[in-house]
Scaffold this active site. Structure first.
Site, PDB file in Angstrom:
ATOM      1  N   THR A  25       6.491  -3.577  -7.497  1.00 22.48           N
ATOM      2  CA  THR A  25       5.333  -4.462  -7.602  1.00 22.48           C
ATOM      3  C   THR A  25       5.044  -4.764  -9.065  1.00 22.48           C
ATOM      4  O   THR A  25       4.936  -3.857  -9.884  1.00 22.48           O
ATOM      5  CB  THR A  25       4.103  -3.806  -6.953  1.00 22.48           C
ATOM      6  N   GLN A  98      11.967  -8.551  -0.456  1.00 21.29           N
ATOM      7  CA  GLN A  98      11.371  -7.471   0.329  1.00 21.29           C
ATOM      8  C   GLN A  98      10.105  -7.990   1.004  1.00 21.29           C
ATOM      9  O   GLN A  98       9.174  -8.449   0.340  1.00 21.29           O
ATOM     10  CB  GLN A  98      11.013  -6.250  -0.514  1.00 21.29           C
ATOM     11  N   HIS A 172       9.915  -3.792   4.404  1.00 15.79           N
ATOM     12  CA  HIS A 172       9.318  -2.613   3.760  1.00 15.79           C
ATOM     13  C   HIS A 172       8.755  -1.713   4.856  1.00 15.79           C
ATOM     14  O   HIS A 172       7.650  -1.915   5.350  1.00 15.79           O
ATOM     15  CB  HIS A 172       8.227  -3.049   2.789  1.00 15.79           C
ATOM     16  N   TYR A 177       2.848   1.580   4.136  1.00 20.22           N
ATOM     17  CA  TYR A 177       2.438   0.237   4.531  1.00 20.22           C
ATOM     18  C   TYR A 177       2.604   0.074   6.047  1.00 20.22           C
ATOM     19  O   TYR A 177       2.802   1.050   6.752  1.00 20.22           O
ATOM     20  CB  TYR A 177       3.185  -0.798   3.697  1.00 20.22           C
ATOM     21  N   GLY A 312      14.672   1.873 -10.010  1.00 21.39           N
ATOM     22  CA  GLY A 312      13.433   1.156 -10.208  1.00 21.39           C
ATOM     23  C   GLY A 312      13.079   1.046 -11.667  1.00 21.39           C
ATOM     24  O   GLY A 312      13.440   0.092 -12.348  1.00 21.39           O
ATOM     25  N   ARG A 313      12.360   2.049 -12.184  1.00 15.65           N
ATOM     26  CA  ARG A 313      11.904   2.019 -13.577  1.00 15.65           C
ATOM     27  C   ARG A 313      13.027   1.717 -14.560  1.00 15.65           C
ATOM     28  O   ARG A 313      12.827   0.998 -15.540  1.00 15.65           O
ATOM     29  CB  ARG A 313      11.288   3.370 -13.945  1.00 15.65           C
ATOM     30  N   TYR A 340       1.250  -3.518 -14.337  1.00 15.24           N
ATOM     31  CA  TYR A 340       0.459  -4.407 -13.481  1.00 15.24           C
ATOM     32  C   TYR A 340      -0.519  -5.284 -14.260  1.00 15.24           C
ATOM     33  O   TYR A 340      -1.412  -5.889 -13.664  1.00 15.24           O
ATOM     34  CB  TYR A 340      -0.328  -3.585 -12.457  1.00 15.24           C
TER      35      TYR A 340
END
Length: 357
Positions: A25, A98, A172, A177, A312-313, A340
């Site tokens: 995100t 996604q 997802h 979620y 990811g990171r 963000y």
């Protein structure tokens, strides 16, 4: 000899390596859930990945979890995504969207309506809103007759994704979620055919995937799962039984891949690898953990039977991650303060490795 840099055939796509950019995100979408030129640049910068999976994209307004996230439920959103997919393809990449329905992890201040969920049980903690973090509200429990509409939302968004130029979609099903909420034993307190037993708790996930396969084809459909994960307060009983049952059903549907997070004991995950006969993407560092995965993590899971490894990171801070790992170059750390915040700083400002003259 197979390595992280070996090619791989994923459905009808030939991946040049086994590195996957994990969904992250970034809340950089424009008003109306529209993708932006900066998003096109961001993903195109990382097109050397074997496969890119985008940030979570809501399939409906009520499915939106965070403000500033993109959607795939209007014609305008489809049009906004086309320059993104075109930029990735122009740089030689492959990209899946996604599809993420937040379920109870949302707020009326974000969507203008009360969140929905399997049961009227609020998520743990605070959720993001346009005015800052707020306590998670109590969602409205779906009537049985309404559930199919939300399963179909994934398929409808998948059709729009293909129209927008995506190579496929990832549902997802992880991290607390909507699909994860149905799998849960404490977020899902239903007594109808969607709750209680393992067979009932996996039903929504299977219906959402089945609808998506029918809409765009199994070769364009993947799913991300977090066995035993506790994101947003979800709990799951009988994790091996639950996910063995789910993977068995997914195998019958012939989906392109299953993307697992390392949220359960390694023994459990290896057992699930044995259950799942298809392509397995493994994310060695689950969810919001502070650790940044590296080459050793990737090689470990390739040795345990994973086919592809998601980062990811490391991909966030290193657009040239493939080259850095291939040549044992330093891996730059990600700046959490810019995850963000919006804008291009910490988004487009990470550079490729600078070789000494």
């Amino acid at each position: 000899m197979m390595t992280l840099f070996s090619s791989y055939q994923l459905g009808r796509l030939t991946l040049p390596n086994r590195l996957v950019m994990a969904p992250m995100t970034r809340v950089r979408a424009a008003a109306g859930g529209l993708a932006t030129p900066s998003m096109a640049t961001y993903y195109a910068q990382r097109a050397t990945a074997g496969l890119i999976v985008t940030e979570g994209v809501q399939p409906s307004l009520i499915g939106q979890s965070n403000p500033g996230t993109p959607g795939l439920y209007t014609d305008e959103q489809v049009a906004a995504w086309r320059p993104v997919t075109a930029a990735v393809h122009a740089n030689g990449g492959r990209i899946f969207a996604q599809i993420m329905h937040g379920g109870r992890v949302s707020h009326p201040d974000t969507t203008g309506t009360r969140p929905i969920a399997p049961s009227a049980v609020p998520a743990a903690g605070e959720v993001f809103t346009p005015t800052g973090p707020r306590p998670a509200p109590t969602p409205r429990a779906l009537d049985t007759a309404e559930v199919a509409e939300h399963a179909q939302a994934y398929a409808q968004a998948a059709r729009r994704a293909v129209d927008a130029g995506f190579d496929g979609v990832e549902l997802h099903g992880a991290n607390g979620y909507l699909i994860s909420q149905f799998l849960s034993s404490n977020a899902n307190l239903r007594t109808d055919l969607y709750g209680g037993s393992v067979v009932n708790r996996i039903r929504f996930a299977v219906e959402a995937v089945s609808a998506t396969v029918e809409a765009v084809g199994a070769h364009r459909t993947g799913i991300r799962l977090s066995p035993g994960g506790t994101f947003w307060g979800v709990e799951e009983t009988d994790v091996p039984e639950l996910y063995t049952a789910l993977l068995t059903e997914l195998a019958r549907l012939g989906v392109a891949y299953v993307h697992l997070e390392a949220t359960a004991e390694e023994e459990v995950l290896v057992g699930l690898r044995r259950t799942w006969p298809g392509t397995l993407i493994m994310n060695p560092v689950p969810g919001l953990g502070a650790k940044q995965a590296g080459r050793a993590d990737a090689d470990h899971w390739l040795g345990l039977g994973a086919d592809l490894i998601s980062f990811g990171r490391a991909f966030l801070a290193n657009p040239d991650l493939v080259e850095r790992l291939r040549n044992a170059l330093p891996i730059a750390p990600a700046d959490e303060a810019t995850f963000y915040q919006g804008g291009d700083r910490g988004y487009l400002t990470y550079s490729a490795h600078q070789y000494a003259a």
